[in-house]
Design a protein around this motif. Structure first.
Motif, short mmCIF file in Angstrom:
data_model
loop_
_atom_site.label_atom_id
_atom_site.label_comp_id
_atom_site.label_asym_id
_atom_site.label_seq_id
_atom_site.Cartn_x
_atom_site.Cartn_y
_atom_site.Cartn_z
N ASP A 6 50.42 -5.50 -5.38
CA ASP A 6 50.47 -6.58 -4.39
C ASP A 6 51.54 -6.30 -3.33
O ASP A 6 52.01 -5.18 -3.17
CB ASP A 6 50.73 -7.91 -5.12
CG ASP A 6 49.58 -8.26 -6.04
OD1 ASP A 6 48.45 -8.37 -5.55
OD2 ASP A 6 49.81 -8.42 -7.27
N LEU A 7 51.93 -7.36 -2.62
CA LEU A 7 52.74 -7.22 -1.42
C LEU A 7 54.09 -6.54 -1.67
O LEU A 7 54.51 -5.67 -0.90
CB LEU A 7 52.93 -8.60 -0.77
CG LEU A 7 53.57 -8.65 0.60
CD1 LEU A 7 52.86 -7.75 1.60
CD2 LEU A 7 53.57 -10.08 1.11
N ILE A 50 62.73 -13.18 -8.62
CA ILE A 50 61.36 -13.72 -8.65
C ILE A 50 60.98 -14.12 -10.08
O ILE A 50 60.42 -15.20 -10.31
CB ILE A 50 60.35 -12.70 -8.07
CG1 ILE A 50 60.53 -12.60 -6.54
CG2 ILE A 50 58.91 -13.10 -8.40
CD1 ILE A 50 59.77 -11.46 -5.89
N VAL A 51 61.31 -13.27 -11.04
CA VAL A 51 61.02 -13.58 -12.46
C VAL A 51 61.74 -14.86 -12.87
O VAL A 51 61.15 -15.77 -13.48
CB VAL A 51 61.43 -12.39 -13.38
CG1 VAL A 51 61.37 -12.80 -14.85
CG2 VAL A 51 60.53 -11.19 -13.12
N ASN A 52 63.04 -14.97 -12.53
CA ASN A 52 63.82 -16.17 -12.87
C ASN A 52 63.29 -17.41 -12.16
O ASN A 52 63.24 -18.50 -12.74
CB ASN A 52 65.30 -15.96 -12.52
CG ASN A 52 65.96 -14.94 -13.43
OD1 ASN A 52 65.48 -14.71 -14.55
ND2 ASN A 52 67.04 -14.33 -12.98
N LEU A 53 62.88 -17.22 -10.89
CA LEU A 53 62.35 -18.36 -10.11
C LEU A 53 61.08 -18.91 -10.75
O LEU A 53 60.90 -20.13 -10.85
CB LEU A 53 62.03 -17.91 -8.68
CG LEU A 53 63.11 -18.19 -7.63
CD1 LEU A 53 62.78 -17.49 -6.33
CD2 LEU A 53 63.27 -19.69 -7.40
N HIS A 111 50.91 -19.82 -5.97
CA HIS A 111 50.08 -19.03 -5.05
C HIS A 111 50.94 -18.00 -4.31
O HIS A 111 50.55 -16.85 -4.14
CB HIS A 111 49.39 -19.97 -4.05
CG HIS A 111 48.59 -19.25 -3.02
ND1 HIS A 111 47.45 -18.54 -3.33
CD2 HIS A 111 48.77 -19.11 -1.67
CE1 HIS A 111 46.96 -17.99 -2.22
NE2 HIS A 111 47.74 -18.32 -1.21
N LEU A 112 52.14 -18.42 -3.89
CA LEU A 112 53.04 -17.50 -3.18
C LEU A 112 53.45 -16.34 -4.09
O LEU A 112 53.45 -15.18 -3.66
CB LEU A 112 54.28 -18.25 -2.70
CG LEU A 112 54.10 -19.15 -1.47
CD1 LEU A 112 55.36 -19.97 -1.21
CD2 LEU A 112 53.77 -18.32 -0.24
N PHE A 113 53.81 -16.65 -5.34
CA PHE A 113 54.24 -15.59 -6.25
C PHE A 113 53.09 -14.66 -6.64
O PHE A 113 53.29 -13.48 -6.92
CB PHE A 113 54.93 -16.17 -7.48
CG PHE A 113 56.27 -16.77 -7.17
CD1 PHE A 113 57.22 -16.06 -6.44
CD2 PHE A 113 56.59 -18.06 -7.57
CE1 PHE A 113 58.46 -16.60 -6.14
CE2 PHE A 113 57.83 -18.62 -7.26
CZ PHE A 113 58.76 -17.90 -6.53
N SER A 114 51.87 -15.19 -6.64
CA SER A 114 50.70 -14.33 -6.90
C SER A 114 50.52 -13.34 -5.76
O SER A 114 50.14 -12.19 -5.97
CB SER A 114 49.43 -15.18 -7.03
OG SER A 114 49.53 -16.05 -8.12
#
Length: 936
Positions: free
Chosen positions: A500-501, A527-530, A488-491
């Motif tokens: 988005d943000l 973010i992609v790696n996470l 949800h956070l990454f969305s």
């Protein structure tokens, strides 16, 4: 604009014209210029037999339609009515599909004009209404509906509802109509012309300004009522001295009202406890009237000492009931002015800044989002509280609400243009200085865990439904996370390619002329790696749990595994710890990059406009959330506290990353003693179920009250259970341990059916297992002939507990199947419920991780987990279930207990001893039903 509305209602032989179902009655009402100008109705010969359940439902039988015209004979009349008109129906897809099929069948062109669905229109314009069925709306709008499910009567009522709704629509404020128009164009009903005509008329007339409304930033809100400040404190007498006057005032306001003896006793106890700063436990039997019994002395105490008294309930429903019903009674009862305030968790309130932004967002324009936006626009002209509990959003509207609800992390406080109109801050401001602050257990404990930043300072509190206190405390002092929390956070953050943000923050730094591209590129990579690492992490945990847990009977497709973070070794666990460490490193690096970006942007904060400030605040909020989830993951998988229990739940079916990780304190008694009871002058705890074997020892130990000299009292129910209840244990049902589950369920189902034939349905069946409830429900459905009983099942029939209970009351011969939440809080007084069946005694499953950990602790002390934990918990739950049957002094009914342990074991008798005195009969089901039939 077309100004002709043709309202149509059809009765049919079934639901599907393509499968041969036909029309048996048609009702038409023509509306023009807000008036009914014509009517038409006729039975229709369907040329097939009408099914028995349709005859029962509509009151229309084969004889009534035998000499009626065929549809082809009335088709020309219908077509003439529909020429140049809106087609209107209550649930258009049903009526229009039948009409189109019959017109096509007769060789006519299909209707292609505009439609209006009064279900949709009511949802839009009456956003706070509980339900939208025709009967419900007719009752709410004070319309006569003498023959429901007859087409002429239904069409007339639908026409009257249409006229009321259209009048409300065109009378909306100009600004609201202008904001509503683009939303309405995406709905099913053709409202564009109607709204545009209303807008044009308002623009050409002298505007009439409603003084109760406030226009601000292109939205229209209801103005709040001013809080009247008292010039000086009221002089309030002693409560006991005023009790006679209170009773006189209530008797005058509510004819025949009398304060019961049990109520008076409870009032005196609470008054004494508050004045002498004592903690008090009161078990008040059903019918005592405990709400008034604590509100009256509580109010007197608050006024006399000029302090705020907090009242906490477990459910938001009871919170609403206290406000909507009991506060009205309280105002009649006392001669002095007082102020009460309601405070709920922040997510209950709308954030007007977020709603303003989302209203113009055209990216997410699915049907439920559009309808939710329209409902909220209209609701804002009516609500004073901004509380989601007042809204009846569509199912998809819950997602939209999560995007516009208030939250601490994205709130920009006094920098927000909406701050002076913020519903959450208004609710908090109202709570300061209020005599009574009504809240719920969840907020009470959230306030404790957040350094008392939510509730005004208080020293005295009354806790209703106090048997939930341990469970709520355990939830709030625990931790949980799952894959979807991160997802949800990454969305929310998105990438630089989405709008988005992250893209919005990138745009802000470009507008300010900063050159932070390198930071953003690194952040995107992280973010992609996470995302990849987190997906791997939760999939690995899922696979390890599934392979570790032996194949077992699984309740609703979940497996759970208790684990010890410091001892987990072997296949799978080392890999999990390695991937968690990688995730932690990536999260730390991402948080460092975020700090660099926000530091640069904060240096330019004086240059930011409102929109840019909101984006920066949301960005900071996102990383505060991410940091919180990072800490949770570390605490749950890399740290260990021996006072906590840790476990993982995985969904066996569905996504392979559907993994939920929990930790909760094994005991809350010390936490409660140190952080709650020690810091409060007086805590009053009440419920209908606090004792086991007429003793408070269990609850005192569980809550950590041993050292406080707590006062205790049982107030007996005023009901005459020996006359009102028959307690029955059939000996013909097998012991579940002696037969396999399928055989046991078969015996349960046939017994339910036999009892239902005597009680004519009106039955609540309580299960301890959802799996068993489901199997029994579908088996019983197969056994029932000719729709003799309406079956309603929790988790099977759609809707909340309140909705299922309401549906149950609407049918004469209904059987309601429930588990978990249905054991308490269900209120079905009168003849709607005359039989309660408890299928099994409600013991907690022994493999429940919290129960398992608590049992181990009890064993370490050399005591029996069964006697110290299992049995007391089950007895309190059993008492809650038993309490569903008798809700008033006029109720009568039977309680059947299918679990023979209640009479065949030594501990079983303790269940019966904990109930109010009622005659117990143990016999074959046949003999019991013979006795019951005579008694009923």
């Amino acid at each position: 604009m077309k100004n002709k509305f043709v309202v149509v209602d059809l009765e049919t032989t079934g639901n599907n014209p393509k499968k041969g179902d036909r029309i048996i009655q048609i009702g038409v009402v023509v509306v023009e210029d807000g008036k009914v100008i014509d009517r038409f109705s006729s039975f229709i010969n369907p040329e097939i037999n009408i099914p028995a359940f349709i005859q029962q439902f509509t009151g229309i039988n084969d004889e009534m339609v035998a000499d009626a015209p065929l549809f082809s004979s009335v088709a020309p009349t219908i077509m003439e009515f529909l020429n140049g008109a809106y087609f209107v129906a209550h649930n258009v897809p049903f009526d229009l599909s039948f009409l189109q099929y019959e017109l096509d069948h007769c060789g006519y062109n299909s209707f292609s004009g505009p439609i209006i669905d009064t279900v949709e229109l009511a949802r839009l314009l009456l956003p706070s209404e509980e339900g939208f069925k025709l009967n419900h709306l007719a009752t709410k709008l004070n319309l006569d509906h003498d023959r429901p499910h007859q087409a002429d009567s239904d069409a007339q009522v639908t026409a009257e509802i249409l006229m009321i709704l259209l009048k409300k629509l065109i009378n909306l404020p100009l600004l609201t109509l202008q904001r509503l128009k683009p939303i309405a164009s995406g709905l099913d009903s053709a409202l564009d012309d109607i709204i545009q005509t209303a807008i044009t008329e308002k623009l050409t007339k002298v505007a009439h300004h409603d003084e109760n409304l406030d226009e601000f930033r292109q939205l229209v809100l209801r103005k709040p009522a001013k809080i009247l400040k008292e010039n000086s404190p009221s002089t309030v007498s002693d409560f006991k001295g005023d009790l006679l006057e209170v009773e006189t005032r209530l008797s005058a306001a509510m004819k025949g009202f009398e304060i019961r003896e049990g109520q008076k006793e409870m009032m005196a106890l609470i008054d004494d406890a508050l004045l002498s700063n004592q903690h008090l436990l009161v078990e008040a039997g059903t019918g005592t009237g405990k709400s008034l019994a604590y509100l009256l002395p509580g109010l007197y105490f608050a006024k006399k000492t000029d302090t705020s008294l907090v009242i906490s309930t477990h459910t938001v429903n009871l919170q609403q009931q206290l406000v909507e019903r009991d506060m009205v009674i309280l105002k009649e009862a006392v001669s002095f002015p007082f102020r009460s305030a309601v405070l709920k968790g922040r997510s209950h309130y709308i954030c007007l800044r977020k709603f303003e932004q989302k209203l113009d967002d055209s990216l997410e324009q699915n049907y439920d989002t559009l309808l939710s936006k329209g409902q909220i626009l209209i609701w804002l002209t009516e609500t004073l509280e901004g509380d989601v509990e007042q809204l009846n959003l569509p199912s998809g509207g819950k997602v939209f609400w999560s995007e516009v609800q208030s939250d601490a992390i994205t709130c920009i406080g006094k920098h927000c243009p909406w701050f002076s109109r913020c519903f959450y801050h208004r609710a908090r401001t109202n709570a300061y200085g209020a005599d009574l602050i009504i809240t719920n257990h969840a907020l009470l404990f959230t306030d404790m865990t957040q350094d008392h930043q939510l509730l005004p300072s208080y020293k005295h509190v009354i806790i209703d439904e106090a048997h939930h206190l341990e469970e709520v405390a355990s939830d709030h002092f625990g931790i949980r996370t799952d894959y979807f929390a991160f997802h949800h956070l990454f969305s929310r953050i998105g990438t630089l390619e989405t709008k988005d943000l992250l893209y919005q923050v990138f745009t802000v730094q470009e507008e300010l002329g900063l050159n932070l591209d390198d930071y953003f590129d690194q952040l995107v990579t992280h973010i992609v790696n996470l995302k990849v690492e987190l997906d791997d992490c939760f999939r690995l945990i899922h696979a390890t749990v599934v392979s570790t847990v032996a194949r077992s009977k699984s309740e609703v497709g979940k497996k759970s595994l208790r684990y010890y973070p410091h001892q987990m070794t072997g296949r799978g666990w080392r890999e999990i710890q390695e991937v968690v460490l990688r995730v932690q490193m990536l999260l730390k690096d991402a948080l460092k990059l975020k700090k660099k970006i926000t530091d640069e942007l904060t240096l330019e904060e004086h240059e930011l406009n409102f929109s840019q400030t909101a984006i920066l605040t949301a960005f900071k909020g996102f990383y505060a959330n991410l940091s919180e989830e990072k800490d949770k993951l570390e605490e749950l998988l890399l740290q260990y506290d021996p006072n906590y229990v840790y476990w993982i739940e995985v969904g066996v079916k569905g996504a392979k990353n559907a993994t939920y990780i929990y930790s909760k304190p094994i005991e809350v008694s010390e936490i409660m003693a140190d952080n709650f009871f020690n810091k409060k002058s007086s805590v009053i705890m009440t419920s209908a179920t606090l004792t086991v074997k007429n003793s408070f020892n269990y609850i005192i130990k569980r809550l950590g009250l041993e050292d406080y000299g707590v006062t205790t009292k049982i107030i007996d129910s005023p009901f005459n259970y020996s006359e009102q209840v028959q307690l029955m244990v059939p000996t013909t049902l097998p012991n579940i341990k002696e037969v396999d589950e399928n055989e046991y369920i078969y015996e349960v189902v046939t017994s339910i059916l036999d009892i239902a034939k005597v009680t004519k349905g009106r039955m609540l069946v309580l299960f301890t297992s959802y799996d068993m409830l489901r199997k029994a429900f579908f088996q019983l459905k197969d056994f029932i002939e000719n729709e003799e009983f309406v079956l309603i099942g929790q988790g099977i029939s759609s809707g909340s507990r309140a909705k299922l209970t309401k549906n149950f009351k609407q049918f004469d011969q209904a059987i309601l199947f429930g588990t978990s939440s249905f054991w308490e809080g269900v209120d079905i007084p009168g003849e709607d419920l005359s039989c309660l069946i408890i299928v099994r005694l409600p013991f907690s499953p022994p493999d429940n991780p919290i129960f398992e950990a608590r049992s181990e602790k009890v064993k370490e002390l050399g005591k029996s987990p069964f006697m110290e934990l299992s049995l007391p918990q089950a007895i309190i739950r059993f008492k809650q279930g038993f309490g569903r049957l008798i809700r008033s002094s006029h109720d009568r009914g039977a309680v059947f207990i299918f679990d023979r342990r209640i009479t065949e074991t030594r501990y079983g008798k303790l269940f019966i001893q904990s109930l109010p005195s009622a005659p117990l009969k143990e016999n074959s089901l046949e003999e019991l039903l013979y006795d019951l039939e005579k008694w009923l």
